[in-house]
Enzyme design. Structure first.
Site, PDB file in Angstrom:
ATOM      1  N   GLU A 268       0.541  -1.017   0.147  1.00  0.00           N
ATOM      2  CA  GLU A 268      -0.032   0.058  -0.195  1.00  0.00           C
ATOM      3  C   GLU A 268       0.848   1.171  -0.221  1.00  0.00           C
ATOM      4  O   GLU A 268       0.674   1.958   0.529  1.00  0.00           O
ATOM      5  CB  GLU A 268      -1.421   0.251   1.066  1.00  0.00           C
ATOM      6  CG  GLU A 268      -1.325  -1.480   1.299  1.00  0.00           C
ATOM      7  CD  GLU A 268      -2.495  -1.370   2.775  1.00  0.00           C
ATOM      8  OE1 GLU A 268      -2.355  -0.150   3.845  1.00  0.00           O
ATOM      9  OE2 GLU A 268      -3.340  -2.058   2.559  1.00  0.00           O
ATOM     10  N   PRO A 269       1.595   1.329  -1.112  1.00  0.00           N
ATOM     11  CA  PRO A 269       2.399   2.889  -0.972  1.00  0.00           C
ATOM     12  C   PRO A 269       2.081   3.937  -1.373  1.00  0.00           C
ATOM     13  O   PRO A 269       1.446   3.645  -2.182  1.00  0.00           O
ATOM     14  CB  PRO A 269       4.105   2.158  -2.035  1.00  0.00           C
ATOM     15  CG  PRO A 269       2.606   1.793  -3.126  1.00  0.00           C
ATOM     16  CD  PRO A 269       1.826   0.635  -1.974  1.00  0.00           C
ATOM     17  N   GLY A 270       2.837   4.717  -0.520  1.00  0.00           N
ATOM     18  CA  GLY A 270       1.434   6.538  -1.054  1.00  0.00           C
ATOM     19  C   GLY A 270       2.588   6.941  -1.559  1.00  0.00           C
ATOM     20  O   GLY A 270       2.946   7.465  -2.397  1.00  0.00           O
ATOM     21  N   ARG A 307       2.444  19.562   6.579  1.00  0.00           N
ATOM     22  CA  ARG A 307       3.791  18.812   7.349  1.00  0.00           C
ATOM     23  C   ARG A 307       4.957  19.450   8.483  1.00  0.00           C
ATOM     24  O   ARG A 307       5.163  19.206   8.899  1.00  0.00           O
ATOM     25  CB  ARG A 307       4.806  18.063   5.717  1.00  0.00           C
ATOM     26  CG  ARG A 307       3.584  17.124   5.327  1.00  0.00           C
ATOM     27  CD  ARG A 307       4.628  16.297   4.196  1.00  0.00           C
ATOM     28  NE  ARG A 307       4.879  14.939   5.161  1.00  0.00           N
ATOM     29  CZ  ARG A 307       6.006  14.617   5.046  1.00  0.00           C
ATOM     30  NH1 ARG A 307       6.623  15.545   4.616  1.00  0.00           N
ATOM     31  NH2 ARG A 307       6.308  13.806   5.532  1.00  0.00           N
ATOM     32  N   CYS A 338      -1.911  33.432  10.874  1.00  0.00           N
ATOM     33  CA  CYS A 338      -1.673  33.667  12.385  1.00  0.00           C
ATOM     34  C   CYS A 338      -0.918  32.330  13.281  1.00  0.00           C
ATOM     35  O   CYS A 338      -2.138  32.417  14.305  1.00  0.00           O
ATOM     36  CB  CYS A 338      -2.870  34.707  12.403  1.00  0.00           C
ATOM     37  SG  CYS A 338      -3.155  35.805  10.995  1.00  0.00           S
ATOM     38  N   GLU A 339      -0.359  32.245  12.666  1.00  0.00           N
ATOM     39  CA  GLU A 339       0.535  31.057  13.993  1.00  0.00           C
ATOM     40  C   GLU A 339       2.063  30.843  13.354  1.00  0.00           C
ATOM     41  O   GLU A 339       2.067  31.025  11.886  1.00  0.00           O
ATOM     42  CB  GLU A 339       0.000  29.465  12.976  1.00  0.00           C
ATOM     43  CG  GLU A 339      -1.771  29.654  12.865  1.00  0.00           C
ATOM     44  CD  GLU A 339      -2.790  28.805  14.232  1.00  0.00           C
ATOM     45  OE1 GLU A 339      -1.464  28.172  14.887  1.00  0.00           O
ATOM     46  OE2 GLU A 339      -3.827  28.625  14.493  1.00  0.00           O
TER      47      GLU A 339
HETATM   48  N1  LLP Z   1      -1.747   2.165   4.558  1.00  0.00           N
HETATM   49  C1  LLP Z   1      -1.678   2.735   5.381  1.00  0.00           C
HETATM   50  C2  LLP Z   1      -2.644   1.389   6.172  1.00  0.00           C
HETATM   51  C3  LLP Z   1      -1.960   3.740   6.528  1.00  0.00           C
HETATM   52  O1  LLP Z   1      -1.965   3.957   7.555  1.00  0.00           O
HETATM   53  C4  LLP Z   1      -0.622   4.902   5.193  1.00  0.00           C
HETATM   54  C5  LLP Z   1      -0.229   5.333   6.117  1.00  0.00           C
HETATM   55  C6  LLP Z   1      -0.106   4.090   3.931  1.00  0.00           C
HETATM   56  C7  LLP Z   1      -0.784   2.638   3.883  1.00  0.00           C
HETATM   57  C8  LLP Z   1       0.578   4.733   3.544  1.00  0.00           C
HETATM   58  O2  LLP Z   1       1.760   5.033   3.392  1.00  0.00           O
HETATM   59  P1  LLP Z   1       3.352   5.588   2.843  1.00  0.00           P
HETATM   60  O3  LLP Z   1       3.746   4.391   1.214  1.00  0.00           O
HETATM   61  O4  LLP Z   1       2.517   6.992   2.015  1.00  0.00           O
HETATM   62  O5  LLP Z   1       4.158   6.295   3.441  1.00  0.00           O
HETATM   63  N2  LLP Z   1       1.108  12.523   6.352  1.00  0.00           N
HETATM   64  C9  LLP Z   1       2.211  11.962   7.356  1.00  0.00           C
HETATM   65  C10 LLP Z   1       2.161  10.507   7.198  1.00  0.00           C
HETATM   66  C11 LLP Z   1       1.002   9.803   7.559  1.00  0.00           C
HETATM   67  C12 LLP Z   1       0.378   8.272   6.422  1.00  0.00           C
HETATM   68  C13 LLP Z   1      -0.574   7.669   7.520  1.00  0.00           C
HETATM   69  N3  LLP Z   1      -0.873   5.922   6.375  1.00  0.00           N
HETATM   70  C14 LLP Z   1       3.136  12.718   6.899  1.00  0.00           C
HETATM   71  O6  LLP Z   1       2.629  13.264   6.201  1.00  0.00           O
HETATM   72  O7  LLP Z   1       4.346  12.094   6.838  1.00  0.00           O
END
Ligand code: LLP
Length: 404
Positions: A268-270, A307, A338-339
């Site tokens: 599940e890469p983001g 972030r 304003c932070e």
């Molecule tokens: N799968 C699950 C169940 C997750 O909770 C997440 C991310 C991913 C996959 C994807 O993770 P990735 O490959 O993108 O690392 N907002 C934070 C990151 C929060 C991630 C939450 N879960 C930031 O900006 O660093």
């Protein structure tokens, strides 16, 4: 992104031209970088051809998800909204997994109706609700159980998810109980063990430890899992100093795991897919002398990119037009909100800047727009997808009338 004749470019387009034509702040994405990331990801794990489900939370832009779908990826979603978006982008339901600790009845019903591949459950109560709804609908629903392997991901505390103090998943004792519970639940088919230990992981060792924990638990339960969903979390280099994740080692740890357990791997890469494709283009409104440092006041702010304020994350900032004149001042890049946490980064020895110059905030493709808000009633930026010389508006700039 490269400098050509001292002008910063994305694909074959000048950022300066984009800024003048479309205004700022503007999110700009590179299509070729996206393609490169997806190809690299596939290549890294090609020996076992995993199902790659793009984590929609990292970027929820419909056009971006559509592009990702064209490369054959599925989706990892965590809400009905994300599930609707993935479906709208044309992703096949049998490539969609649904994670999250607090799925509502309505969300579970919707996921069942859409016949997605897996609902990854995170508690006994959730499994009971899935079973009840499935029974009412006379369906058998494929589920996963998310294990909390109590593994330190060695990343920022705020984005760690796999330790026992984190709310995610269930511990190994409960996992065993739930496997047995599922065996006796007629409208559920347990198909998957899922994990996700955190985000922005740059060390392969936590992944090795996680695999060991999963391997032990599968051996103990003696249950045949059709899928093992390893989540995402692969980190990217936000600065040249950061070491890269060793994909070879992660890959070989998975291959060893697969020698023992015959299962299909899901990822599940983001961030690793979309993170370095995006740039936030911004204009300097004012430069204010604060005595110790100069405040570079941008038209982008923490509402556009959360972030730094939320995690102390550092994003590289580059000038759009390069010069050799280095400033002696310390520059603090801030937004107009304003932070006091509305600041991006403090830098020494940056090139000399002046008011109305443009700058690029780098690597904002993941958790940039998806975490953005309308705080201070600021309209959200325009989003552009760049492919060679082509520019496509993939989201219009919000207007004040949309907000008021
Ligand atoms: N799968 C699950 C169940 C997750 O909770 C997440 C991310 C991913 C996959 C994807 O993770 P990735 O490959 O993108 O690392 N907002 C934070 C990151 C929060 C991630 C939450 N879960 C930031 O900006 O660093």
């Amino acid at each position: 992104m490269k400098y050509k004749n001292k002008k910063l470019t994305i694909e074959k387009i000048n950022f300066q031209n984009l800024a003048i034509r479309f205004g700022t702040p503007a999110y700009c994405y590179s299509h070729s970088k996206l393609e490169e990331n997806i190809n690299n990801f596939k290549e890294n794990f090609k020996s076992f051809s995993p199902l790659i489900c793009f984590s929609v939370k990292s970027n929820t832009n419909l056009n971006i998800i559509r592009e990702i779908k064209k490369f054959g990826l599925g989706a990892d979603v965590v809400s009905k909204g994300e599930l609707m978006m993935a479906l709208k982008a044309g992703i096949s339901p049998n490539k969609i997994v649904f994670s999250g600790v607090g799925k509502t009845n309505d969300e579970i019903k919707f996921a069942i109706e859409k016949k997605i591949l897996l609902i990854n459950a995170e508690s006994k109560s959730e499994i009971q609700v899935i079973n009840k709804i499935a029974k009412r609908k006379k369906k058998i629903v494929q589920i996963g159980i998310r294990l909390n392997p109590n593994t330190d991901a060695k990343t920022l505390k705020q984005i760690s998810t796999g330790k026992s103090e984190n709310k995610f998943g269930v511990n190994s004792k409960t996992f065993h109980e739930l496997v047995n519970y599922c065996k006796n639940s007629k409208n559920i088919k347990l198909q998957c063990l899922s994990v996700h230990i955190g985000s922005q992981i740059l060390d392969h060792k936590p992944y090795e430890r996680m695999l060991k924990a999963i391997s032990n638990i599968i051996s103990k339960t003696k249950y045949k899992f059709e899928f093992v969903d390893l989540g995402g979390g692969m980190g990217i280099s936000y600065s040249n100093k950061i070491k890269k994740l060793n994909y070879k080692k992660y890959n070989s740890a998975i291959k060893n795991f697969l020698k023992k357990h015959n299962t299909k791997i899901i990822f599940e890469p983001g961030r690793s897919i979309i993170g370095n494709t995006g740039t936030l283009l911004s204009k300097i409104i004012y430069i204010k002398d604060g005595g110790i440092k100069k405040f570079i006041i941008l038209d982008a702010a923490m509402n556009d990119l959360m972030r730094p304020a939320l995690y102390g994350a550092v994003h590289k900032i580059l000038p759009i037009n390069k010069s050799n004149i280095i400033s002696r001042d310390i520059y603090e890049f801030v937004g107009p909100i304003c932070e006091s946490t509305d600041k991006f980064v403090t830098l020494k020895k940056f090139q000399k800047l002046k008011e109305k110059d443009f700058v690029a905030i780098c690597d904002v493709g993941a958790y940039g727009t998806s975490l953005s808000s309308n705080y201070n009633l600021r309209p959200k930026p325009i989003e552009l997808l760049i492919k060679g010389r082509k520019i496509k508006i993939i989201k219009n700039r919000q207007k004040h009338k949309d907000l008021i």
